[in-house]
Write a protein that holds these residues in place. Structure first.
Motif, PDB file in Angstrom:
ATOM      1  N   PHE A 171      31.987 -51.342  50.765  1.00 37.98           N
ATOM      2  CA  PHE A 171      31.771 -51.500  52.196  1.00 37.98           C
ATOM      3  C   PHE A 171      32.397 -52.794  52.686  1.00 37.98           C
ATOM      4  O   PHE A 171      33.057 -52.823  53.738  1.00 37.98           O
ATOM      5  N   GLY A 172      32.210 -53.869  51.937  1.00 38.52           N
ATOM      6  CA  GLY A 172      32.779 -55.159  52.329  1.00 38.52           C
ATOM      7  C   GLY A 172      34.295 -55.143  52.348  1.00 38.52           C
ATOM      8  O   GLY A 172      34.917 -55.685  53.264  1.00 38.52           O
ATOM      9  N   ALA A 173      34.901 -54.520  51.347  1.00 34.11           N
ATOM     10  CA  ALA A 173      36.372 -54.443  51.301  1.00 34.11           C
ATOM     11  C   ALA A 173      36.902 -53.635  52.474  1.00 34.11           C
ATOM     12  O   ALA A 173      37.880 -54.029  53.127  1.00 34.11           O
ATOM     13  N   GLN A 174      36.269 -52.515  52.758  1.00 36.99           N
ATOM     14  CA  GLN A 174      36.726 -51.683  53.887  1.00 36.99           C
ATOM     15  C   GLN A 174      36.539 -52.418  55.211  1.00 36.99           C
ATOM     16  O   GLN A 174      37.414 -52.390  56.074  1.00 36.99           O
ATOM     17  N   PHE A 175      35.406 -53.082  55.365  1.00 33.27           N
ATOM     18  CA  PHE A 175      35.147 -53.841  56.586  1.00 33.27           C
ATOM     19  C   PHE A 175      36.186 -54.949  56.763  1.00 33.27           C
ATOM     20  O   PHE A 175      36.713 -55.151  57.851  1.00 33.27           O
ATOM     21  N   TRP A 176      36.504 -55.663  55.669  1.00 34.58           N
ATOM     22  CA  TRP A 176      37.471 -56.757  55.730  1.00 34.58           C
ATOM     23  C   TRP A 176      38.863 -56.242  56.113  1.00 34.58           C
ATOM     24  O   TRP A 176      39.559 -56.844  56.931  1.00 34.58           O
ATOM     25  N   MET A 177      39.273 -55.146  55.514  1.00 36.76           N
ATOM     26  CA  MET A 177      40.598 -54.593  55.822  1.00 36.76           C
ATOM     27  C   MET A 177      40.687 -54.163  57.285  1.00 36.76           C
ATOM     28  O   MET A 177      41.687 -54.414  57.955  1.00 36.76           O
ATOM     29  N   LEU A 178      39.635 -53.525  57.782  1.00 37.48           N
ATOM     30  CA  LEU A 178      39.649 -53.102  59.179  1.00 37.48           C
ATOM     31  C   LEU A 178      39.591 -54.293  60.136  1.00 37.48           C
ATOM     32  O   LEU A 178      40.215 -54.278  61.200  1.00 37.48           O
ATOM     33  N   TYR A 179      38.857 -55.320  59.754  1.00 39.23           N
ATOM     34  CA  TYR A 179      38.806 -56.535  60.568  1.00 39.23           C
ATOM     35  C   TYR A 179      40.182 -57.187  60.654  1.00 39.23           C
ATOM     36  O   TYR A 179      40.636 -57.573  61.731  1.00 39.23           O
ATOM     37  N   GLN A 180      40.854 -57.314  59.505  1.00 42.81           N
ATOM     38  CA  GLN A 180      42.196 -57.910  59.493  1.00 42.81           C
ATOM     39  C   GLN A 180      43.191 -57.051  60.274  1.00 42.81           C
ATOM     40  O   GLN A 180      44.060 -57.575  60.970  1.00 42.81           O
TER      41      GLN A 180
ATOM     42  N   VAL B 118      30.775 -36.456  49.974  1.00 46.97           N
ATOM     43  CA  VAL B 118      30.327 -36.370  51.376  1.00 46.97           C
ATOM     44  C   VAL B 118      29.686 -37.683  51.810  1.00 46.97           C
ATOM     45  O   VAL B 118      29.951 -38.178  52.907  1.00 46.97           O
ATOM     46  N   TYR B 119      28.873 -38.270  50.945  1.00 49.14           N
ATOM     47  CA  TYR B 119      28.258 -39.556  51.277  1.00 49.14           C
ATOM     48  C   TYR B 119      29.294 -40.673  51.361  1.00 49.14           C
ATOM     49  O   TYR B 119      29.087 -41.665  52.043  1.00 49.14           O
ATOM     50  N   SER B 120      30.409 -40.510  50.664  1.00 42.59           N
ATOM     51  CA  SER B 120      31.457 -41.537  50.671  1.00 42.59           C
ATOM     52  C   SER B 120      32.283 -41.535  51.943  1.00 42.59           C
ATOM     53  O   SER B 120      33.175 -42.365  52.088  1.00 42.59           O
ATOM     54  N   ILE B 121      32.001 -40.618  52.841  1.00 41.16           N
ATOM     55  CA  ILE B 121      32.686 -40.663  54.136  1.00 41.16           C
ATOM     56  C   ILE B 121      32.408 -42.017  54.787  1.00 41.16           C
ATOM     57  O   ILE B 121      33.285 -42.604  55.398  1.00 41.16           O
ATOM     58  N   ILE B 122      31.193 -42.502  54.603  1.00 39.86           N
ATOM     59  CA  ILE B 122      30.870 -43.881  54.985  1.00 39.86           C
ATOM     60  C   ILE B 122      31.119 -44.724  53.743  1.00 39.86           C
ATOM     61  O   ILE B 122      30.522 -44.469  52.697  1.00 39.86           O
ATOM     62  N   PRO B 123      32.010 -45.706  53.805  1.00 36.64           N
ATOM     63  CA  PRO B 123      32.355 -46.479  52.601  1.00 36.64           C
ATOM     64  C   PRO B 123      31.123 -47.055  51.905  1.00 36.64           C
ATOM     65  O   PRO B 123      30.278 -47.687  52.522  1.00 36.64           O
ATOM     66  N   GLY B 124      31.017 -46.775  50.616  1.00 34.12           N
ATOM     67  CA  GLY B 124      29.892 -47.237  49.815  1.00 34.12           C
ATOM     68  C   GLY B 124      28.750 -46.241  49.723  1.00 34.12           C
ATOM     69  O   GLY B 124      27.863 -46.406  48.896  1.00 34.12           O
ATOM     70  N   GLY B 125      28.763 -45.211  50.526  1.00 35.92           N
ATOM     71  CA  GLY B 125      27.678 -44.232  50.516  1.00 35.92           C
ATOM     72  C   GLY B 125      27.591 -43.455  49.220  1.00 35.92           C
ATOM     73  O   GLY B 125      26.502 -43.208  48.698  1.00 35.92           O
ATOM     74  N   GLY B 126      28.729 -43.060  48.683  1.00 37.79           N
ATOM     75  CA  GLY B 126      28.741 -42.338  47.418  1.00 37.79           C
ATOM     76  C   GLY B 126      28.295 -43.208  46.263  1.00 37.79           C
ATOM     77  O   GLY B 126      27.647 -42.738  45.328  1.00 37.79           O
ATOM     78  N   GLN B 127      28.629 -44.481  46.326  1.00 34.14           N
ATOM     79  CA  GLN B 127      28.204 -45.404  45.280  1.00 34.14           C
ATOM     80  C   GLN B 127      26.685 -45.601  45.336  1.00 34.14           C
ATOM     81  O   GLN B 127      26.035 -45.712  44.308  1.00 34.14           O
ATOM     82  N   LEU B 128      26.131 -45.663  46.546  1.00 30.19           N
ATOM     83  CA  LEU B 128      24.671 -45.747  46.672  1.00 30.19           C
ATOM     84  C   LEU B 128      24.013 -44.491  46.125  1.00 30.19           C
ATOM     85  O   LEU B 128      22.982 -44.562  45.460  1.00 30.19           O
ATOM     86  N   TYR B 129      24.597 -43.330  46.409  1.00 30.07           N
ATOM     87  CA  TYR B 129      24.070 -42.069  45.889  1.00 30.07           C
ATOM     88  C   TYR B 129      24.063 -42.071  44.362  1.00 30.07           C
ATOM     89  O   TYR B 129      23.139 -41.551  43.741  1.00 30.07           O
ATOM     90  N   ASN B 130      25.078 -42.671  43.768  1.00 26.93           N
ATOM     91  CA  ASN B 130      25.178 -42.728  42.309  1.00 26.93           C
ATOM     92  C   ASN B 130      24.370 -43.870  41.699  1.00 26.93           C
ATOM     93  O   ASN B 130      24.343 -44.032  40.484  1.00 26.93           O
ATOM     94  N   GLY B 131      23.731 -44.686  42.527  1.00 28.17           N
ATOM     95  CA  GLY B 131      22.890 -45.769  42.023  1.00 28.17           C
ATOM     96  C   GLY B 131      23.638 -47.057  41.731  1.00 28.17           C
ATOM     97  O   GLY B 131      23.122 -47.920  41.031  1.00 28.17           O
ATOM     98  N   LYS B 132      24.829 -47.214  42.246  1.00 24.45           N
ATOM     99  CA  LYS B 132      25.646 -48.412  42.013  1.00 24.45           C
ATOM    100  C   LYS B 132      25.617 -49.275  43.285  1.00 24.45           C
ATOM    101  O   LYS B 132      26.517 -49.220  44.109  1.00 24.45           O
TER     102      LYS B 132
END
Length: 127
Positions: A55-64, A33-47
């Motif tokens: 988040f950066g990869a998703q942002f870059w792909m959407l920007y391109q 559920v937290y991963s709906i926002i890219p990187g949210g699930g990783q933050l929840y898991n402490g990574k």
């Protein structure tokens, strides 16, 4: 009297402190559920680093994707050096890349939450 109260408070902090080796299991459902926002699930898991990369990869792909979509839609014969199909192909490519990064983000958060305490469950007496 004040010293006695301070000593009791000080001792109670140490007595009620939790053991730092005990880990709380992570919920796979919350991680997804937290991963709906890219990187949210990783933050929840402490990574934190992995979250920033996701988040950066998703942002870059959407920007391109957006850049190539705009160039494709605004293309006319004299405005760009490359043919219109180049921007269409790049737009489609980055749309697929973005989809794959998003799915990887969800899967990674799910797997990390399942394996959160994996190292502690291993029996270290067996070689």
């Amino acid at each position: 009297m004040k010293r006695l109260v301070l000593c009791i408070m000080f001792i109670s902090v140490f007595v009620s402190a939790q053991d730092s080796t005990v880990t709380v299991p992570k919920s796979p459902k919350k991680a997804v559920v937290y991963s709906i926002i890219p990187g949210g699930g990783q933050l929840y898991n402490g990574k934190k680093i992995k979250a920033a990369l996701m988040f950066g990869a998703q942002f870059w792909m959407l920007y391109q994707f957006q850049t190539n979509r705009s160039a494709y839609n605004l293309w006319d014969d004299g405005s760009y050096m490359k043919p219109r199909e180049y921007f269409r192909d790049n737009r489609n490519k980055y749309a697929w890349y973005s989809t794959f990064v998003y799915i990887y983000n969800l899967a990674d958060a799910l797997v990390d939450s399942h394996l959160y305490d994996f190292d502690e469950k291993v029996d270290k007496t067996q070689n």
